[in-house]
Each structure stands twice: as C-alpha cells, then as structure tokens.
Design an enzyme around this catalytic site. Structure first.
Site, PDB file in Angstrom:
ATOM      1  N   GLY A   9       0.783  -1.051   0.121  1.00  0.00           N
ATOM      2  CA  GLY A   9      -0.048  -0.024  -0.032  1.00  0.00           C
ATOM      3  C   GLY A   9       0.785   1.239   0.037  1.00  0.00           C
ATOM      4  N   GLY A  12      -0.837   4.706   0.421  1.00  0.00           N
ATOM      5  CA  GLY A  12      -1.560   5.281   1.623  1.00  0.00           C
ATOM      6  C   GLY A  12      -0.531   6.118   2.442  1.00  0.00           C
ATOM      7  N   GLY A  15       2.216   4.146   4.711  1.00  0.00           N
ATOM      8  CA  GLY A  15       2.766   3.300   3.708  1.00  0.00           C
ATOM      9  C   GLY A  15       3.913   4.318   3.199  1.00  0.00           C
ATOM     10  N   LYS A 160     -10.514  -5.537  11.629  1.00  0.00           N
ATOM     11  CA  LYS A 160      -9.180  -5.520  12.260  1.00  0.00           C
ATOM     12  C   LYS A 160      -8.896  -6.729  13.304  1.00  0.00           C
ATOM     13  CE  LYS A 160      -6.603  -2.627  11.006  1.00  0.00           C
ATOM     14  NZ  LYS A 160      -5.645  -2.492   9.787  1.00  0.00           N
ATOM     15  N   PRO A 185      -1.825   0.235  16.645  1.00  0.00           N
ATOM     16  CA  PRO A 185      -1.670   1.804  16.671  1.00  0.00           C
ATOM     17  C   PRO A 185      -2.855   2.480  17.168  1.00  0.00           C
ATOM     18  CG  PRO A 185      -1.926   1.387  14.338  1.00  0.00           C
ATOM     19  CD  PRO A 185      -1.658  -0.032  14.858  1.00  0.00           C
ATOM     20  N   SER A 200      -6.133   9.541   7.978  1.00  0.00           N
ATOM     21  CA  SER A 200      -6.694   9.884   9.147  1.00  0.00           C
ATOM     22  C   SER A 200      -6.735  11.251   9.526  1.00  0.00           C
ATOM     23  CB  SER A 200      -6.103   8.958  10.324  1.00  0.00           C
ATOM     24  OG  SER A 200      -4.667   9.121  10.261  1.00  0.00           O
TER      25      SER A 200
END
Length: 342
Positions: A9, A12, A15, A160, A185, A200
């Site tokens: 990723g 991202g 990433g 998750k 995290p 985020s």
C-alpha cells in the site's frame, strides 16, 4: 543496506511514510500499488524526501486478488504489511469488510512464507486489543483480545480483530522460518507527504476549515505517523520482537483538547476551529434521526479506556513524541501543502 523491504500500500498515508523512512535509512524498498498508473503518486509524495536513487521499485498487486503477490515477494527480506482494503464505511456489508481484511492479509502471508521472508510486521489496530464497549475506564495491554462477537463492535473494529487473529492462526500452522510481529496503533496523525492522500488526518483538516461546528466527547490515543513508522522498523529489526504484539498508542486526548491546541497555538490560522463540545444526547439523537453514520461513534462517547505501551518501550526502546507536537505538526503540514484553506 542490501536488504529489500516490501511495503504494502505505497499510496497510503502510513505506507508513504514507511517508504520515506526506509529509504532514508538506506534500505532497498519495493511497494505495491493497485495499478501501474499509481506509481507516479508515490514518487510525487516522496519528491521532498529522500532521493530513491534506484532503491525503490514497484509491484502491481491488490489485496482483493491473488494476482501479483508471488512476484511482489520475490527476493524480499522483510515485509511491512500496512495496507488495508477497507475503512470505516457503514454502507459496506460487514461480512464483505471482514472477508476483505482477512483474505487480503492471508494473501500477503502466503506469498511471504513461500518466498522465505525473514519477518512480516503487520499493522493491526489498538481496537483489536480493547475491552467490550461497556468498559469505559482502565488500562489494557497486548494480552487482551477484542471480543469479535461483541454486538456493539463497528464493522471496521471487528474486521481488524479478525484479520489479526487470522494472521496469527495462519503463522502457527507454518513450518517456515518466517516470523510475524504485529503493531497496534491508536489514532494516527502527524505531517503529510502529499495533499492527495491525507488519510486519518482529514479530521484535523475539517477542524481547520471550520467544517466541524463542534466535536463529540470522544477520546483518542494520538500517535504520530513518524513514531508509528519508527516502531514498525524497530519491530522489523529487533530479535526480541519475533512473535510479539506491540501496542503503539500515544497519550489519551479528548477531541476538544485537540481543538483547543489548534486555537491556542495556530493564531489566525486556527480561527475557524470550533472548541464547542456536542453533548452525548445530541450526538445520539442525530445518529438516530438525521445522520446514521454517527451510529458507529456512539459506543465511544465518554470512553476513557487506554492502552499500555510499556512493552514497546521496554523491548524496543520506543519513545513517542507528545500529542500536542503531533497535532500541531499535522496542522502546519496541512497548511503548508495547501491541503486546507483558512
């Protein structure tokens, strides 16, 4: 460094920072993108960071498909599996979200173990190590697993949890020498590399723009993206990290405290930030009658459960920065990149 690290990723938010730091430390890096035309966005994001100088290459692979993963893992020494095919989206079928998270993780792990990768560091979430929603106080650690059968869990949190569980179960059945470590995290904020994918930190962008007339009574354990990358690399390098879960959360902070920091420290650029706190009853009424998307946050109203990072600090020597610094650096980075206009 002669070692090759695969980062899943690469487009991202997390990433991108992983790639930048690995290059800065001298590693060779390969990153996955869903299509070749997305390579440019990765390179553009890195333009102000470390010059790749031939140490970065790309592999086309999607977590929702088997295609490309064997090729992506060829010759790789370590994997930072930070990509996720999902987000908090109430419009998606919960079972679809769970399958996407779990199956995507297993695709990476199958290819990595077949390729003889030394260690996989997987990004999970602190929400996969949290008590049931009725527990509003206390401090928990990595020994706790979120109950996936809790009916109050939002689909993202359940996904998750089940994806990380599937990863550990898969690795327990393998005879290969590949090791697994997971990092869990909290709420990830900090500077951005590009305004094209702010991840985020979009919540802070909305605060700066005045698009949040008030904030709910929700607390976050703010972790800086740079510190999150640091703990990933420590987990990748440390012999003591093999087979371990590591919480990577920061200090607990109410959203209202975040808005106050922005108002107090940004001067004129923080003038649109509202420090008003919306009462819990109002949030619940809005969720019921006007905005169904708010239903996913109502279980978190007023919760003060926190996570211990003693394990990461002791075994890995991890020292995260203060949430005040993270929030301010995030806001200043959004402004500098033109991601918000105030």
């Amino acid at each position: 460094m002669s070692e090759l690290v695969l980062v899943t990723g690469g487009t991202g938010y997390i990433g991108g920072w992983c790639i930048a730091e690995l290059l800065h430390r001298g590693y060779h890096v390969r990153t996955t993108v869903r299509s070749a035309d997305r390579e440019k966005s990765v390179l553009d994001a890195l333009s102000g960071e470390e010059d790749p100088a031939g140490r970065l290459d790309f592999a086309v692979a999607d977590l929702t498909s088997d295609a490309g993963w064997d090729c992506a893992l060829k010759g790789v020494d370590h994997v930072l599996h930070v990509a996720s095919p999902l987000g908090v989206n109430s419009g998606k079928d919960p079972d679809t979200m769970i399958r996407a998270a779990r199956d995507g993780t297993l695709r990476v792990l199958r290819a990595a173990t077949s390729a003889g990768v030394k260690r996989i560091v997987m990004t999970s979430a602190a929400n996969a190590a949290s008590p049931s929603s009725y527990a509003s106080e206390g401090i928990t650690d990595e020994t706790l697993w979120t109950d996936p059968e809790d009916p109050t869990l939002i689909p993202y949190r359940r996904s998750k949890t089940l994806a990380e569980r599937a990863a550990w179960d898969f690795m327990a059945e393998q005879a290969s020498g590949t090791e697994l470590t997971t990092v869990l995290p909290g709420a990830v904020f900090g500077p951005i590399l590009t305004k094209d994918n702010i991840g985020s930190v979009g919540i802070i962008a909305r605060m700066l723009c005045g698009k949040m007339p008030g904030v709910p009574r929700i607390g976050l354990e703010v972790v800086d993206v740079r510190d999150l990358v640091d703990v990933h690399l420590r987990a990748m390098q440390s012999p003591a990290a093999a087979g371990q879960r590591f919480l990577a959360t920061g200090e607990f902070m109410w959203m209202r405290e975040m808005t106050q920091i922005l108002r107090d420290d940004l001067g004129n650029e923080g003038r649109h930030v509202s420090t008003r706190q919306i009462p819990d009853t109002v949030v619940r009424l809005l969720a019921r009658f006007r905005d169904p998307t708010l239903r996913e946050i109502t279980p978190a109203l007023g919760r003060r459960n926190r996570h211990s990072t003693e394990k990461a600090r002791t075994l890995l020597g991890w020292q995260p920065r203060s949430p005040r610094e993270t929030v301010l650096d995030c806001a200043e980075s959004l402004l500098a990149h033109g991601a918000v206009t105030v």
